[in-house]
Design an enzyme around this catalytic site. Structure first.
Site, PDB file in Angstrom:
ATOM      1  N   GLN A 109      60.905  61.509 126.279  1.00  0.00           N
ATOM      2  CA  GLN A 109      61.256  61.295 125.221  1.00  0.00           C
ATOM      3  C   GLN A 109      60.284  61.144 124.373  1.00  0.00           C
ATOM      4  OE1 GLN A 109      64.280  57.375 126.252  1.00  0.00           O
ATOM      5  NE2 GLN A 109      62.906  58.416 128.511  1.00  0.00           N
ATOM      6  N   HIS A 127      63.246  63.799 122.076  1.00  0.00           N
ATOM      7  CA  HIS A 127      62.852  63.419 120.149  1.00  0.00           C
ATOM      8  C   HIS A 127      62.421  63.417 118.973  1.00  0.00           C
ATOM      9  CE1 HIS A 127      64.919  59.388 122.320  1.00  0.00           C
ATOM     10  NE2 HIS A 127      65.682  60.067 123.014  1.00  0.00           N
ATOM     11  N   CYS A 138      64.578  71.209 100.989  1.00  0.00           N
ATOM     12  CA  CYS A 138      64.100  72.526 100.816  1.00  0.00           C
ATOM     13  C   CYS A 138      63.447  73.165 101.847  1.00  0.00           C
ATOM     14  CB  CYS A 138      62.483  72.825  99.926  1.00  0.00           C
ATOM     15  SG  CYS A 138      61.316  72.405 100.445  1.00  0.00           S
ATOM     16  N   THR A 199      62.716  53.502 130.614  1.00  0.00           N
ATOM     17  CA  THR A 199      63.662  52.297 130.702  1.00  0.00           C
ATOM     18  C   THR A 199      65.236  53.213 131.095  1.00  0.00           C
ATOM     19  OG1 THR A 199      64.217  52.336 129.059  1.00  0.00           O
ATOM     20  CG2 THR A 199      63.047  50.560 129.532  1.00  0.00           C
ATOM     21  N   ASN A 223      57.510  53.777 138.407  1.00  0.00           N
ATOM     22  CA  ASN A 223      57.677  52.304 137.195  1.00  0.00           C
ATOM     23  C   ASN A 223      57.196  51.085 137.444  1.00  0.00           C
ATOM     24  OD1 ASN A 223      58.101  50.189 134.642  1.00  0.00           O
ATOM     25  ND2 ASN A 223      60.107  52.063 134.192  1.00  0.00           N
ATOM     26  N   PRO A 224      57.046  50.488 137.381  1.00  0.00           N
ATOM     27  CA  PRO A 224      55.918  49.176 137.175  1.00  0.00           C
ATOM     28  C   PRO A 224      57.569  48.018 137.365  1.00  0.00           C
ATOM     29  CG  PRO A 224      54.628  49.433 135.491  1.00  0.00           C
ATOM     30  CD  PRO A 224      55.370  50.796 135.742  1.00  0.00           C
ATOM     31  N   ALA A 241      52.355  55.355 136.296  1.00  0.00           N
ATOM     32  CA  ALA A 241      52.529  57.039 136.642  1.00  0.00           C
ATOM     33  C   ALA A 241      51.250  57.945 137.409  1.00  0.00           C
ATOM     34  CB  ALA A 241      53.042  57.575 135.113  1.00  0.00           C
TER      35      ALA A 241
END
Ligand code: NAD
Ligand code: ZN
Length: 256
Positions: A109, A127, A138, A199, A223-224, A241
């Site tokens: 992401q 993303h 254009c 998340t 992930n903490p 990480a």
């Protein structure tokens, strides 16, 4: 320090896997010094922007159409946080696995381009990329190295309309071609799925992990914080990480 049983198990899973999916979010780049949006150390964890808006509104499609200067202000703020920063051990770990002959797909992401920069070649940056600048009127398009030379908001050198970064704003559709690539990868299947520093708010980010877990495919979350997918993954590491993946890499190299 001896690695924990979990680190050893992840290294074994990596060793045995041929096809690996790594789903990453802002947390993997937090270890390069980029703030996340929300969660631990988040840029917008404190509440509203200076204009009294949630960040999701400031960075929405509608705001970009109606008041592009506000959207650009926050896009530029995010770009500012990327300046001079580099990929870290976490990004390099997956590039290294690919070089070793494993088929690695990264679904990220993040808009910072760090996975590409680290050398991963199969990256679905769902993303977009903050340094790709496009004109919706254009079709002018270019890649910049930073925003330092841009007027904010920048205008198109061809048609003078306001340019935009080639990123998915809130309320916008995901790029169809990238979704199709993801679909193809998921059809081929994976034998190990990582979810790192996200998340897992968006269904297309959580779903591949949920499907893998249901089918008995090993899943690892780093992930903490706890997230929506924490209760269903096989291994949950409450750590950062880069540090965690460095330990996994050391352990994997010992076996390899
Ligand atoms: P988020 O900011 O909502 O959440 C980040 C997650 O990372 C949180 O769960 C947090 O606990 C975790 N985290 C924080 N530090 C960590 C670390 N050192 N190691 C591992 N995990 C850590 O981000 P999100 O859910 O990934 O995405 C929300 C949106 O924000 C996305 O659309 C993304 O495009 C965008 N975003 C991108 C960047 C970037 O390109 N680097 C940065 C910020 C936000
Ligand atoms: Zn134009």
């Amino acid at each position: 320090m001896t690695p924990s049983a979990n680190i050893k198990e992840i290294a074994s899973l990596v060793e045995d896997a041929n096809r690996i999916l790594s789903i990453t979010g802002a947390g993997i780049s937090a270890d390069s010094g980029l703030p996340t949006y929300r969660g631990v150390g988040g840029l917008y964890s404190q509440g509203l922007t200076e204009e009294g808006l949630p960040i999701e509104t400031a960075l929405s499609h509608r705001m970009f159409l109606e008041r592009p200067a506000i959207s650009w202000k926050y896009i530029a703020q995010i770009e500012q946080t990327c300046r001079g920063k580099k990929p870290n051990t976490g990004h390099y770990f997956f590039a290294e696995l690919e070089k070793s002959g494993k088929r690695v797909c990264i679904l990220t992401q993040n808009v910072d381009g760090f996975h590409h920069q680290a050398g991963s070649t199969n990256v679905i940056d769902i993303h977009g990329h903050i340094y790709d600048i496009v004109c919706s009127h254009c079709r002018f398009r270019c890649r910049v190295e930073s925003y330092s030379e841009l007027d904010i908001p920048p205008s198109c050198p061809r048609c003078r309309k306001i340019l935009r970064p080639d990123v998915v704003l809130f309320d916008e559709m995901l790029p169809v071609a990238k979704l199709a690539r993801l679909e193809k990868e998921l059809e081929k299947g994976f034998d190990l799925v990582f979810s790192i520093g996200t998340t897992s708010f968006f269904p297309y980010i959580a779903q591949p992990v949920i499907a893998a877990a249901k089918n008995g495919i090993p899943t690892v979350e780093i992930n903490p914080d706890r997230t929506a997918i924490s209760p269903i993954v096989r291994i949950k590491i409450d750590g950062k990480a880069a540090e965690t993946l460095r330990k996994v890499e050391d352990q994997w190299k010992e076996k390899h």
